[in-house]
Design a protein around this motif. Structure first.
Motif, PDB file in Angstrom:
ATOM      1  N   ASP A 116       0.805  -1.223   0.000  1.00 35.14           N
ATOM      2  CA  ASP A 116       0.000   0.000   0.000  1.00 35.14           C
ATOM      3  C   ASP A 116       0.840   1.276   0.000  1.00 35.14           C
ATOM      4  O   ASP A 116       0.299   2.366   0.189  1.00 35.14           O
ATOM      5  CB  ASP A 116      -0.952   0.014   1.206  1.00 35.14           C
ATOM      6  CG  ASP A 116      -0.215  -0.211   2.532  1.00 35.14           C
ATOM      7  OD1 ASP A 116       0.958   0.213   2.641  1.00 35.14           O
ATOM      8  OD2 ASP A 116      -0.799  -0.833   3.434  1.00 35.14           O
TER       9      ASP A 116
ATOM     10  N   MET B 184      -1.444   4.813   0.297  1.00 36.49           N
ATOM     11  CA  MET B 184      -2.794   4.740  -0.266  1.00 36.49           C
ATOM     12  C   MET B 184      -3.843   4.850   0.832  1.00 36.49           C
ATOM     13  O   MET B 184      -3.716   4.243   1.900  1.00 36.49           O
ATOM     14  CB  MET B 184      -2.978   3.439  -1.044  1.00 36.49           C
ATOM     15  CG  MET B 184      -2.038   3.313  -2.234  1.00 36.49           C
ATOM     16  SD  MET B 184      -2.333   1.803  -3.167  1.00 36.49           S
ATOM     17  CE  MET B 184      -0.689   1.528  -3.864  1.00 36.49           C
TER      18      MET B 184
ATOM     19  N   ASN C 233      -6.471   1.348  -5.140  1.00 32.84           N
ATOM     20  CA  ASN C 233      -6.840   1.064  -3.748  1.00 32.84           C
ATOM     21  C   ASN C 233      -7.964   0.023  -3.727  1.00 32.84           C
ATOM     22  O   ASN C 233      -7.940  -0.929  -2.948  1.00 32.84           O
ATOM     23  CB  ASN C 233      -7.321   2.329  -3.036  1.00 32.84           C
ATOM     24  CG  ASN C 233      -6.385   3.505  -3.205  1.00 32.84           C
ATOM     25  OD1 ASN C 233      -5.925   3.792  -4.307  1.00 32.84           O
ATOM     26  ND2 ASN C 233      -6.114   4.227  -2.120  1.00 32.84           N
TER      27      ASN C 233
END
Length: 256
Positions: free
Chosen positions: A57, A72, A134
């Motif tokens: 992420d 993210m 995402n």
């Protein structure tokens, strides 16, 4: 007569008109527009190149000419780099997926309402080919929803993606251990087995000496001729030995 009929039809016409108007405005069974429409990259999103993938992420990008670390929004992938935590189940898979998908690619970066976290990282939604990455992580079961207000713009949409992954038991939703953040089993690199040592070459045997050529046979007509060269005669096996000159058969020819 005409007037009476007109008067008679007025209430009927009014009733029909009322029903028509009521039908056009009353829509109790109309389909409500979904709140989970796929979010496309807004026009305010900034195209940036991904220069490094840190984990599932978190990435590094060139954002408006500056190198920035981007975290993210609304997603949290299993840990792989936290020094205080073990490598969690599906952490390596999430990192590998993000790296394979984003490394070296041009993406669009949409900032959150809060643009940076306490570590100075940019907080953003990332779009690849006009689809929010995402959300892709959640769809594949490689992340779970993580809520940090005020960055909740697409919360319902991402929660719906997470719920679908849970229903399908994808990724971290495939086992209780993964759901609880259990550690991934440690893999020890397999060392290649050393190649077996080659046996030392055996010494080559010494060449055998060439056999001596057999002595050339000598022939004499009689013992008189033989004794001219060999006065004492010759033993059996001598090149000049001939059984005809060994009259007594004692193994010695032309002896005196």
């Amino acid at each position: 007569m005409f007037n009476k009929k007109s008067e008679l039809f007025k209430p009927i016409a009014a009733a029909v008109l009322s029903l028509s108007l009521l039908g056009s405005s009353f829509t109790p069974f109309a389909i409500k527009e979904s709140n989970h429409v796929q979010a496309a990259a807004p026009t305010t999103a900034v195209t940036s190149k991904v220069t490094e993938v840190i984990d599932g992420d978190t990435i590094k990008v060139m954002y408006k000419g500056r190198k920035e670390t981007v975290r993210m929004i609304l997603v949290d992938t299993p840990e792989t780099k936290d020094p205080n935590k073990c490598v969690q189940l599906f952490g390596p898979e999430a990192s590998d997926f993000t790296k394979k998908s984003l490394q070296g690619k041009n993406v669009k970066v949409e900032l959150g309402v809060q643009t940076r976290d306490q570590y100075g990282r940019v907080l953003a939604y990332i779009y690849l080919d006009n689809k929010m990455f995402n959300k892709t992580l959640l769809e594949k079961g490689l992340a779970r929803v993580a809520i940090f207000p005020p960055n909740t713009q697409y919360l319902e949409e991402l929660q719906a993606a997470e719920a679908t992954a849970k229903q399908k038991k994808l990724g971290i939703w495939s086992s209780a251990n993964a759901m609880n953040g259990a550690c991934a089993p440690k893999t020890t690199p397999v060392k290649p087995k050393p190649a077996p040592a080659k046996p030392a070459p055996k010494p080559k045997p010494a060449p055998k000496p060439a056999p001596k050529p057999a002595p050339k046979k000598e022939s004499f007509k009689n013992c008189t001729e033989l004794r001219k060269k060999y006065p004492k005669g010759v033993a059996k096996g001598h090149p000049a030995y001939d059984s005809k000159h060994d009259r007594d058969k004692d193994g010695w020819a032309c002896e005196k």
